[in-house]
Scaffold this motif. Sequence first.
Motif, PDB file in Angstrom:
ATOM      1  N   UNK A  99       0.825  -1.213   0.000  1.00 20.84           N
ATOM      2  CA  UNK A  99       0.000   0.000   0.000  1.00 20.84           C
ATOM      3  C   UNK A  99       0.857   1.260   0.000  1.00 20.84           C
ATOM      4  N   UNK A 100       1.995   1.215   0.654  1.00 17.30           N
ATOM      5  CA  UNK A 100       2.876   2.391   0.705  1.00 17.30           C
ATOM      6  C   UNK A 100       3.857   2.436  -0.458  1.00 17.30           C
ATOM      7  N   UNK A 101       4.424   1.286  -0.797  1.00 17.70           N
ATOM      8  CA  UNK A 101       5.452   1.222  -1.834  1.00 17.70           C
ATOM      9  C   UNK A 101       4.895   0.444  -3.014  1.00 17.70           C
ATOM     10  N   UNK A 102       4.757   1.076  -4.156  1.00 19.33           N
ATOM     11  CA  UNK A 102       4.229   0.390  -5.322  1.00 19.33           C
ATOM     12  C   UNK A 102       5.139   0.601  -6.519  1.00 19.33           C
ATOM     13  N   UNK A 103       4.994  -0.269  -7.502  1.00 17.99           N
ATOM     14  CA  UNK A 103       5.743  -0.146  -8.745  1.00 17.99           C
ATOM     15  C   UNK A 103       4.743  -0.055  -9.872  1.00 17.99           C
ATOM     16  N   UNK A 104       4.743   0.941 -10.686  1.00 12.54           N
ATOM     17  CA  UNK A 104       5.627   2.107 -10.689  1.00 12.54           C
ATOM     18  C   UNK A 104       5.309   3.057  -9.541  1.00 12.54           C
ATOM     19  N   UNK A 105       6.298   3.818  -9.144  1.00 12.21           N
ATOM     20  CA  UNK A 105       6.184   4.741  -8.016  1.00 12.21           C
ATOM     21  C   UNK A 105       5.193   5.858  -8.329  1.00 12.21           C
ATOM     22  N   UNK A 106       4.383   6.245  -7.328  1.00 11.55           N
ATOM     23  CA  UNK A 106       3.423   7.335  -7.533  1.00 11.55           C
ATOM     24  C   UNK A 106       4.154   8.606  -7.925  1.00 11.55           C
ATOM     25  N   UNK A 107       3.627   9.263  -8.942  1.00 10.03           N
ATOM     26  CA  UNK A 107       4.223  10.501  -9.419  1.00 10.03           C
ATOM     27  C   UNK A 107       5.190  10.304 -10.582  1.00 10.03           C
ATOM     28  N   UNK A 108       5.573   9.072 -10.888  1.00  5.70           N
ATOM     29  CA  UNK A 108       6.470   8.850 -12.021  1.00  5.70           C
ATOM     30  C   UNK A 108       5.673   8.905 -13.323  1.00  5.70           C
ATOM     31  N   UNK A 109       6.374   8.942 -14.435  1.00  3.59           N
ATOM     32  CA  UNK A 109       5.711   9.034 -15.741  1.00  3.59           C
ATOM     33  C   UNK A 109       4.858   7.798 -16.030  1.00  3.59           C
ATOM     34  N   UNK A 110       5.384   6.617 -15.718  1.00  2.00           N
ATOM     35  CA  UNK A 110       4.624   5.384 -15.963  1.00  2.00           C
ATOM     36  C   UNK A 110       3.363   5.336 -15.110  1.00  2.00           C
ATOM     37  N   UNK A 111       3.456   5.766 -13.853  1.00  2.00           N
ATOM     38  CA  UNK A 111       2.289   5.780 -12.979  1.00  2.00           C
ATOM     39  C   UNK A 111       1.230   6.740 -13.510  1.00  2.00           C
ATOM     40  N   UNK A 112       1.661   7.893 -14.024  1.00  2.00           N
ATOM     41  CA  UNK A 112       0.729   8.876 -14.569  1.00  2.00           C
ATOM     42  C   UNK A 112      -0.010   8.308 -15.776  1.00  2.00           C
ATOM     43  N   UNK A 113       0.695   7.593 -16.647  1.00  2.00           N
ATOM     44  CA  UNK A 113       0.053   6.979 -17.813  1.00  2.00           C
ATOM     45  C   UNK A 113      -1.009   5.978 -17.400  1.00  2.00           C
ATOM     46  N   UNK A 114      -0.661   5.112 -16.444  1.00  2.00           N
ATOM     47  CA  UNK A 114      -1.611   4.099 -15.975  1.00  2.00           C
ATOM     48  C   UNK A 114      -2.808   4.760 -15.300  1.00  2.00           C
ATOM     49  N   UNK A 115      -2.567   5.777 -14.494  1.00  2.00           N
ATOM     50  CA  UNK A 115      -3.655   6.446 -13.784  1.00  2.00           C
ATOM     51  C   UNK A 115      -4.580   7.166 -14.750  1.00  2.00           C
ATOM     52  N   UNK A 116      -4.017   7.762 -15.808  1.00  2.00           N
ATOM     53  CA  UNK A 116      -4.861   8.423 -16.809  1.00  2.00           C
ATOM     54  C   UNK A 116      -5.765   7.425 -17.517  1.00  2.00           C
ATOM     55  N   UNK A 117      -5.259   6.227 -17.788  1.00  2.00           N
ATOM     56  CA  UNK A 117      -6.100   5.191 -18.393  1.00  2.00           C
ATOM     57  C   UNK A 117      -7.216   4.791 -17.440  1.00  2.00           C
ATOM     58  N   UNK A 118      -6.883   4.689 -16.165  1.00  2.00           N
ATOM     59  CA  UNK A 118      -7.892   4.298 -15.184  1.00  2.00           C
ATOM     60  C   UNK A 118      -9.005   5.334 -15.094  1.00  2.00           C
ATOM     61  N   UNK A 119      -8.646   6.607 -15.072  1.00  6.19           N
ATOM     62  CA  UNK A 119      -9.666   7.643 -14.965  1.00  6.19           C
ATOM     63  C   UNK A 119     -10.552   7.668 -16.208  1.00  6.19           C
ATOM     64  N   UNK A 120      -9.988   7.389 -17.377  1.00  4.79           N
ATOM     65  CA  UNK A 120     -10.816   7.370 -18.582  1.00  4.79           C
ATOM     66  C   UNK A 120     -11.807   6.211 -18.544  1.00  4.79           C
ATOM     67  N   UNK A 121     -11.401   5.059 -18.011  1.00 10.47           N
ATOM     68  CA  UNK A 121     -12.306   3.920 -17.882  1.00 10.47           C
ATOM     69  C   UNK A 121     -13.406   4.241 -16.875  1.00 10.47           C
ATOM     70  N   UNK A 122     -13.049   4.908 -15.782  1.00 12.45           N
ATOM     71  CA  UNK A 122     -14.059   5.286 -14.781  1.00 12.45           C
ATOM     72  C   UNK A 122     -15.076   6.265 -15.374  1.00 12.45           C
ATOM     73  N   UNK A 123     -14.629   7.189 -16.195  1.00 13.52           N
ATOM     74  CA  UNK A 123     -15.557   8.111 -16.859  1.00 13.52           C
ATOM     75  C   UNK A 123     -16.498   7.354 -17.788  1.00 13.52           C
ATOM     76  N   UNK A 124     -15.977   6.379 -18.508  1.00 11.23           N
ATOM     77  CA  UNK A 124     -16.794   5.570 -19.410  1.00 11.23           C
ATOM     78  C   UNK A 124     -17.854   4.790 -18.634  1.00 11.23           C
ATOM     79  N   UNK A 125     -17.464   4.171 -17.516  1.00 12.13           N
ATOM     80  CA  UNK A 125     -18.433   3.461 -16.685  1.00 12.13           C
ATOM     81  C   UNK A 125     -19.494   4.405 -16.145  1.00 12.13           C
TER      82      UNK A 125
END
Length: 97
Positions: free
Chosen positions: A50-76
Motif C-alpha cells: 500500500x505504501x510502496x508500489x511499482x511504478x512509483x506514484x508521481x512517475x511518468x509510468x504511474x501517470x500513464x496508468x492512472x490516466x487510463x484508469x480515470x478514462x475507464x471510470x468516466x466511461x463506466x
Amino acid sequence: MIYWGSDKNGCNKFRCPHVLGKVNCPHGLAWCSSSNYGLVVKTRVKDDPRRFNTPHRGSKNWTKIYNKRTSVERCFGRLKEYLSLKNLNVRGFKKVK
C-alpha cells in the motif's frame, strides 16, 4: 529523497536531493553519505504494497496508468447514467446482459 527508478527485484530506489541538485543542503554531502553518489534508500514493494508500489506514484509510468484508469471510470459513469445501469434489480451476468 528523489525517486530514481526501480530494479528487477521489485525495489524502488531513492537518492539524496542534494547530490542531484534539487536542494541545497546546509550540511553538504558529507552529512548523509561518504560517497559521491549520495545516500540511497531502497524500498521493497513486498514489505508494504500500500505504501510502496511499482511504478512509483508521481512517475511518468504511474501517470500513464492512472490516466487510463480515470478514462475507464468516466466511461463506466456514462454507461450508468445514460443506459440506466445505475439501478439494476437483477443479479448475475446473464440476466444483466
